[in-house]
Scaffold this motif. Sequence first.
Motif, PDB file in Angstrom:
ATOM      1  N   TYR A  79       0.843  -1.202   0.000  1.00  0.00           N
ATOM      2  CA  TYR A  79       0.000   0.000   0.000  1.00  0.00           C
ATOM      3  C   TYR A  79       0.875   1.247   0.000  1.00  0.00           C
ATOM      4  CZ  TYR A  79      -4.040  -2.875   1.318  1.00  0.00           C
ATOM      5  OH  TYR A  79      -5.045  -3.813   1.341  1.00  0.00           O
ATOM      6  N   GLU A  80       0.381   2.281  -0.650  1.00  0.00           N
ATOM      7  CA  GLU A  80       0.937   3.615  -0.405  1.00  0.00           C
ATOM      8  C   GLU A  80       0.342   4.112   0.899  1.00  0.00           C
ATOM      9  OE1 GLU A  80       1.240   6.534  -3.484  1.00  0.00           O
ATOM     10  OE2 GLU A  80       0.878   5.019  -5.041  1.00  0.00           O
ATOM     11  N   VAL A  81       1.182   4.735   1.722  1.00  0.00           N
ATOM     12  CA  VAL A  81       0.763   5.109   3.069  1.00  0.00           C
ATOM     13  C   VAL A  81       0.971   6.599   3.261  1.00  0.00           C
ATOM     14  CG1 VAL A  81       1.132   4.728   5.533  1.00  0.00           C
ATOM     15  CG2 VAL A  81       1.369   2.827   3.934  1.00  0.00           C
ATOM     16  N   ASP A  82       0.001   7.227   3.932  1.00  0.00           N
ATOM     17  CA  ASP A  82       0.092   8.646   4.276  1.00  0.00           C
ATOM     18  C   ASP A  82      -0.053   8.757   5.786  1.00  0.00           C
ATOM     19  OD1 ASP A  82      -0.158  11.387   4.605  1.00  0.00           O
ATOM     20  OD2 ASP A  82      -1.346  11.656   2.784  1.00  0.00           O
ATOM     21  N   THR A  83       0.973   9.318   6.450  1.00  0.00           N
ATOM     22  CA  THR A  83       0.922   9.479   7.907  1.00  0.00           C
ATOM     23  C   THR A  83       0.830  10.955   8.308  1.00  0.00           C
ATOM     24  OG1 THR A  83       3.341   9.507   8.070  1.00  0.00           O
ATOM     25  CG2 THR A  83       2.256   7.356   8.263  1.00  0.00           C
ATOM     26  N   ARG A  84       0.448  11.820   7.381  1.00  0.00           N
ATOM     27  CA  ARG A  84       0.462  13.261   7.673  1.00  0.00           C
ATOM     28  C   ARG A  84      -0.675  13.701   8.579  1.00  0.00           C
ATOM     29  NH1 ARG A  84       0.824  15.523   1.682  1.00  0.00           N
ATOM     30  NH2 ARG A  84      -0.642  13.779   1.456  1.00  0.00           N
ATOM     31  N   LEU A  85      -1.611  12.818   8.885  1.00  0.00           N
ATOM     32  CA  LEU A  85      -2.691  13.189   9.801  1.00  0.00           C
ATOM     33  C   LEU A  85      -2.275  13.028  11.266  1.00  0.00           C
ATOM     34  CD1 LEU A  85      -5.772  11.717   7.925  1.00  0.00           C
ATOM     35  CD2 LEU A  85      -5.262  14.124   8.338  1.00  0.00           C
ATOM     36  N   ARG A  86      -1.026  12.630  11.527  1.00  0.00           N
ATOM     37  CA  ARG A  86      -0.552  12.544  12.904  1.00  0.00           C
ATOM     38  C   ARG A  86      -0.377  13.961  13.464  1.00  0.00           C
ATOM     39  NH1 ARG A  86       4.092  11.546   9.639  1.00  0.00           N
ATOM     40  NH2 ARG A  86       5.972  12.712  10.237  1.00  0.00           N
ATOM     41  N   PRO A  87      -0.309  14.094  14.779  1.00  0.00           N
ATOM     42  CA  PRO A  87      -0.133  15.427  15.383  1.00  0.00           C
ATOM     43  C   PRO A  87       1.039  16.199  14.775  1.00  0.00           C
ATOM     44  CG  PRO A  87      -0.650  13.833  17.083  1.00  0.00           C
ATOM     45  CD  PRO A  87      -0.479  13.069  15.806  1.00  0.00           C
ATOM     46  N   SER A  88       0.795  17.438  14.405  1.00  0.00           N
ATOM     47  CA  SER A  88       1.782  18.330  13.791  1.00  0.00           C
ATOM     48  C   SER A  88       2.193  17.881  12.390  1.00  0.00           C
ATOM     49  CB  SER A  88       3.035  18.483  14.671  1.00  0.00           C
ATOM     50  OG  SER A  88       2.661  18.976  15.949  1.00  0.00           O
ATOM     51  N   GLY A  89       1.449  16.937  11.808  1.00  0.00           N
ATOM     52  CA  GLY A  89       1.676  16.554  10.420  1.00  0.00           C
ATOM     53  C   GLY A  89       3.053  15.980  10.192  1.00  0.00           C
ATOM     54  N   ALA A  90       3.616  16.253   9.009  1.00  0.00           N
ATOM     55  CA  ALA A  90       4.892  15.662   8.609  1.00  0.00           C
ATOM     56  C   ALA A  90       6.029  16.067   9.531  1.00  0.00           C
ATOM     57  CB  ALA A  90       5.215  16.062   7.174  1.00  0.00           C
ATOM     58  N   SER A  91       5.873  17.159  10.256  1.00  0.00           N
ATOM     59  CA  SER A  91       6.953  17.593  11.161  1.00  0.00           C
ATOM     60  C   SER A  91       6.834  16.976  12.548  1.00  0.00           C
ATOM     61  CB  SER A  91       6.919  19.127  11.293  1.00  0.00           C
ATOM     62  OG  SER A  91       5.690  19.549  11.870  1.00  0.00           O
ATOM     63  N   GLY A  92       5.748  16.262  12.828  1.00  0.00           N
ATOM     64  CA  GLY A  92       5.544  15.673  14.149  1.00  0.00           C
ATOM     65  C   GLY A  92       6.197  14.302  14.271  1.00  0.00           C
ATOM     66  N   LEU A  93       6.158  13.771  15.487  1.00  0.00           N
ATOM     67  CA  LEU A  93       6.686  12.435  15.738  1.00  0.00           C
ATOM     68  C   LEU A  93       5.886  11.403  14.962  1.00  0.00           C
ATOM     69  CD1 LEU A  93       7.186  12.608  19.620  1.00  0.00           C
ATOM     70  CD2 LEU A  93       8.978  12.693  17.872  1.00  0.00           C
ATOM     71  N   LEU A  94       6.588  10.376  14.455  1.00  0.00           N
ATOM     72  CA  LEU A  94       5.901   9.339  13.686  1.00  0.00           C
ATOM     73  C   LEU A  94       4.950   8.544  14.573  1.00  0.00           C
ATOM     74  CD1 LEU A  94       5.570   7.818  11.000  1.00  0.00           C
ATOM     75  CD2 LEU A  94       7.467   6.339  11.700  1.00  0.00           C
ATOM     76  N   VAL A  95       5.354   8.295  15.820  1.00  0.00           N
ATOM     77  CA  VAL A  95       4.532   7.521  16.756  1.00  0.00           C
ATOM     78  C   VAL A  95       4.294   8.400  17.987  1.00  0.00           C
ATOM     79  CG1 VAL A  95       4.309   5.376  18.048  1.00  0.00           C
ATOM     80  CG2 VAL A  95       5.645   5.414  15.941  1.00  0.00           C
ATOM     81  N   THR A  96       3.032   8.474  18.406  1.00  0.00           N
ATOM     82  CA  THR A  96       2.639   9.354  19.503  1.00  0.00           C
ATOM     83  C   THR A  96       2.055   8.537  20.636  1.00  0.00           C
ATOM     84  OG1 THR A  96       2.030  10.989  17.814  1.00  0.00           O
ATOM     85  CG2 THR A  96       1.318  11.432  20.065  1.00  0.00           C
ATOM     86  N   SER A  97       2.281   8.980  21.863  1.00  0.00           N
ATOM     87  CA  SER A  97       1.635   8.308  22.985  1.00  0.00           C
ATOM     88  C   SER A  97       0.166   8.707  23.029  1.00  0.00           C
ATOM     89  CB  SER A  97       2.312   8.683  24.304  1.00  0.00           C
ATOM     90  OG  SER A  97       2.026  10.024  24.641  1.00  0.00           O
ATOM     91  N   VAL A  98      -0.654   7.874  23.632  1.00  0.00           N
ATOM     92  CA  VAL A  98      -2.094   8.150  23.685  1.00  0.00           C
ATOM     93  C   VAL A  98      -2.372   9.464  24.417  1.00  0.00           C
ATOM     94  CG1 VAL A  98      -4.322   7.301  24.514  1.00  0.00           C
ATOM     95  CG2 VAL A  98      -2.676   5.708  23.504  1.00  0.00           C
ATOM     96  N   PRO A  99      -1.767   9.719  25.599  1.00  0.00           N
ATOM     97  CA  PRO A  99      -2.035  11.006  26.262  1.00  0.00           C
ATOM     98  C   PRO A  99      -1.596  12.204  25.409  1.00  0.00           C
ATOM     99  CG  PRO A  99      -1.055   9.450  27.801  1.00  0.00           C
ATOM    100  CD  PRO A  99      -0.927   8.838  26.449  1.00  0.00           C
ATOM    101  N   ALA A 100      -0.431  12.114  24.773  1.00  0.00           N
ATOM    102  CA  ALA A 100       0.041  13.225  23.951  1.00  0.00           C
ATOM    103  C   ALA A 100      -0.899  13.466  22.777  1.00  0.00           C
ATOM    104  CB  ALA A 100       1.459  12.955  23.459  1.00  0.00           C
ATOM    105  N   PHE A 101      -1.435  12.384  22.219  1.00  0.00           N
ATOM    106  CA  PHE A 101      -2.367  12.526  21.112  1.00  0.00           C
ATOM    107  C   PHE A 101      -3.627  13.267  21.564  1.00  0.00           C
ATOM    108  CE2 PHE A 101      -5.732  11.142  18.245  1.00  0.00           C
ATOM    109  CZ  PHE A 101      -5.124  11.229  17.007  1.00  0.00           C
ATOM    110  N   GLU A 102      -4.135  12.893  22.743  1.00  0.00           N
ATOM    111  CA  GLU A 102      -5.345  13.569  23.240  1.00  0.00           C
ATOM    112  C   GLU A 102      -5.047  15.025  23.563  1.00  0.00           C
ATOM    113  OE1 GLU A 102      -9.016  13.032  26.390  1.00  0.00           O
ATOM    114  OE2 GLU A 102      -7.320  11.640  26.468  1.00  0.00           O
ATOM    115  N   ASP A 103      -3.908  15.302  24.176  1.00  0.00           N
ATOM    116  CA  ASP A 103      -3.551  16.695  24.477  1.00  0.00           C
ATOM    117  C   ASP A 103      -3.521  17.516  23.200  1.00  0.00           C
ATOM    118  OD1 ASP A 103      -3.357  16.069  27.128  1.00  0.00           O
ATOM    119  OD2 ASP A 103      -1.165  15.927  27.148  1.00  0.00           O
ATOM    120  N   TYR A 104      -2.950  16.959  22.157  1.00  0.00           N
ATOM    121  CA  TYR A 104      -2.872  17.679  20.881  1.00  0.00           C
ATOM    122  C   TYR A 104      -4.274  17.933  20.331  1.00  0.00           C
ATOM    123  CZ  TYR A 104      -1.986  18.747  15.993  1.00  0.00           C
ATOM    124  OH  TYR A 104      -1.971  19.359  14.754  1.00  0.00           O
TER     125      TYR A 104
END
Length: 968
Positions: free
Chosen positions: A773-798
């Motif tokens: 598959y082609e994969v897009d991870t830009r919907l993560r917190p802070s987009g392409a400049s953010g961490l690739l993997v986020t903790s659950v609390p950090a994700f909710e804070d964002y």
Amino acid sequence: MTTPTSQDLCLDGIPQAARPGILNLAQDYLSACQSQGLAPGPWPGSLARVWYHSEFVARVAIRRPEAFMALLASGDLERVYGDGDMCRRVRDTLETAGDEAGLMRLLRQARNREMVRIAWRDLTGTATLEETLDDLSTLADHLIDAALDWLHQDMACRHGEPRDADGQPQRLVVLGMGKLGGHELNFSSDIDLIFAYPRTGQTDGERCLDNQQFFIRLGQRLIKVLNEKTPDGFVYRVDMRLRPFGDTGPLVMSFDALEDYYESHGREWERYALIKARAVAGDRDSAEQLHALLRPFIYRRYLDFGAFGSLRDMKALINREAARKGKEQDIKLGEGGIREVEFVGQAFQLIRAGRDPSLQLRGIRPVLERLAAQDLMPAYAVRHLLEAYDFLRRTENRLQMVADQQTHRLPREDQDRLCLALSMGFEDWDSFETTLDRHMRRVHGQFEQVFAAPQRADDDVEQAAQPEAQRDLAALWLGSLGRERSLEVLDTLGLTGPESALAGLEHLRDCSACRNLTATGRGRLDRLMPLMLGVLSGLKDPDATLERLLRLVQTIARRSVYLSLLVENPLALSQLARLCEASPWIADHLTRYPLLLDELLDPRSLYAPPGRQGLMDALNDELVQVPQDDLEQVMDRLRMFKQVQVLKVAAADIMDVLPVMKVSDHLTWIAEVVLERVLGLVLEQLIAKHGRPRCLVDGEPFEPGFAVVGYGKLGGLELGYGSDLDIVFLHDSRGEQAMTDGERPLDNSEFFARVGQRILHFLGVFTGAGRLYEVDTRLRPSGASGLLVTSVPAFEDYQLGSAWTWEHQALVRARPVAGDARIAEAFQAMRGRVLRQPRDEAALRREVREMREKMWKEHATRDPAWFDLKRDPGGIADIEFMVQYLVLAHAARHPQLTTWPDNIRILESLIETGLMPRDDALFLMDTYRSFRDRIHELTLQEMPARVPVVDWAREREQVRAFWQRLMT
């Protein structure tokens, strides 16, 4: 004790004409006992019947009455040997061998004792056929192995132990072929052997020899002690002609030399012969290495329908030889005989066992049972074959037990026929022959069904019998029909552009891929093309279909096994034409991944894509066949699994078997199952290297997990063909001492970052089987400049403190799709809290509208004659934005709006909450489905997702009217 006389012998059940002969044998036995001073006990009740059916048993008893009496007294005639019994019997007999002559004598005595036991138990019905074949094969194994051990030690005393360059001892490996290899040896069979040794080197004695020379001499001596006839008979007739290069080849070869031979010179009949190859004596540990070297030659990694032609030719040769030698009444080689049963089973092995290791079995009976279990053959057909095989093998053994002779020919003399019939439990020859004929007809009928080749026209007689139309198509393809007649023939097939079609055929015929084919490949191509032209007749669009088929043939020409698949399977060819006509996307998919042609063989499976559990089971079955540490094979299998399953969905879609919602469900399930397995593989690799992530939370040990969240079409269960995957990675590591527990520990955040990186690599890297598959991870917190993997609390804070409105819109269509269930539950709860925040509806409406208007400016169609179903005003994106707006605006008061991530069920929730009139919601649902259905259709036609502006004009205007009322 009273000495028995021949007159005391019980002759019940023995035909009157045979009784004098039995009495003569009894008298000879008594005379032999008397000459050796032996006092025979009472006659066993079964003795006359056994001697009537096996003069061999009688002659062995007469030659060595003391051994026969010991066998009668041992109780071995009444019992099944346990594990190790046969080995102990053979070893105990041979332990007194002082020289080669003594070895030969004792081998024959051991062999004769056990053969008498086996015959007695078989003829009296004490043993099953399976026990008889097992005893015969086990006896051969131990006699060969014991003889080899003795001879090796004898030679090592003279020349030293053979060793490789590293000083490791080398031993001969004796491969048993045919029925010996399959553990199905018959009573008086030749044994086909191949000799090999692991590595080159020399012996370590004073009279040293090169390893090959040592093992050649050892092999020659082994053949002699087994094969040579002495007053005690022989052990086995040894046939070495199956070795590389046959009689002209070296008697023994190293593993490397064997591998090189089969890679460079191996022929189809040798693949067939090696299916049953098994180490029967010598260095069995090294034999596993040898089997691994030979396996790629025997079993191809693709479905090899070329084996059908090879086996068909081999059987035709056997039939001609049998006819020449007058063996029509041969239960092994004749029509419906044992060989045809074996050919049926082994054809499936040669074709499929490379892809399905569960078929890599040596015995024919377990192979047939496996074919029935996998639905590759009808259960009734397998039952008939197994019943026939059992009957024929028992008949074969009874024929050979008469005189210990290798024969498969039915007797001609009446008394011999009656003897055979009685031994098989029949009252007379006619009733036996009737049953035999029924079994052989069934076998031959099944053989003909499996190997039938109505498409073939290999000789002049067959070509003359072909219909004129088929001969014309063959001549057209070969270029011998003439231009005018060729155009006429193409016209009769319904082609509207015969000139273009003829040019395409000529281009294929003259292209380098076809010009450079081997003779075998060219023959397969020449058989396929007339058949392929023939299936065009009756198609609605034969011109486009032919163009697509010609591209595919040019791609697969060098892998002529695919040509064979289509030649041997008319149904597969017709399915191919049907799918290529219906969809250029499917045609291109098959052309890029020819392995998918295998799926055309079974329309039941092709048009019935499995559900989610079925996909998980299918992927497990696929990956269990490859070593999990072979990353390349695992990646290829994953990709082929995905391609196969998408093809099934597309085939069912194009033939209207699946509605649009089900198409997306299936495509989404495929992605979920792949993601789950990829995540599992990545975690397994990294845990093996770095250990499991651990941490302390409030002083208690905690093992954090990892999860994948799907957004967009993946989150909304609305994937289409070729859709990207929008995903976000989460972990729940927190607290103290957040490290992995392996020898090379990592901080948990680094460990989970590597998990995410490897998943992206696994999904996105190209191999010969394409990309997952082609994969897009830009919907993560802070987009392409953010961490690739986020903790659950950090994700909710964002999400609660920094996310934009469009990110909350995206969260509407988000859900966990793989990984840790604890994180999935936490994400769902967090998603609900974020979406259910009270909002300023006016500000929200403005922000959503502005984002949509920005998209119109950037992506809407500029051509007023066309309507983009996804992006233009009145299209899918308008419906999605309205649904997302309504969720964000009202979820605080109606939390059930956050239950589902897909638009259809959210619209149903809007009806239930009274936020949208039922008719309006149903209209939007129907329009949304129709637009998506049309996009699927256009994708399968390899066309962009746009239609003439007049199409769906009413629906489009009504969607725009909804937008105006709701969003302005």
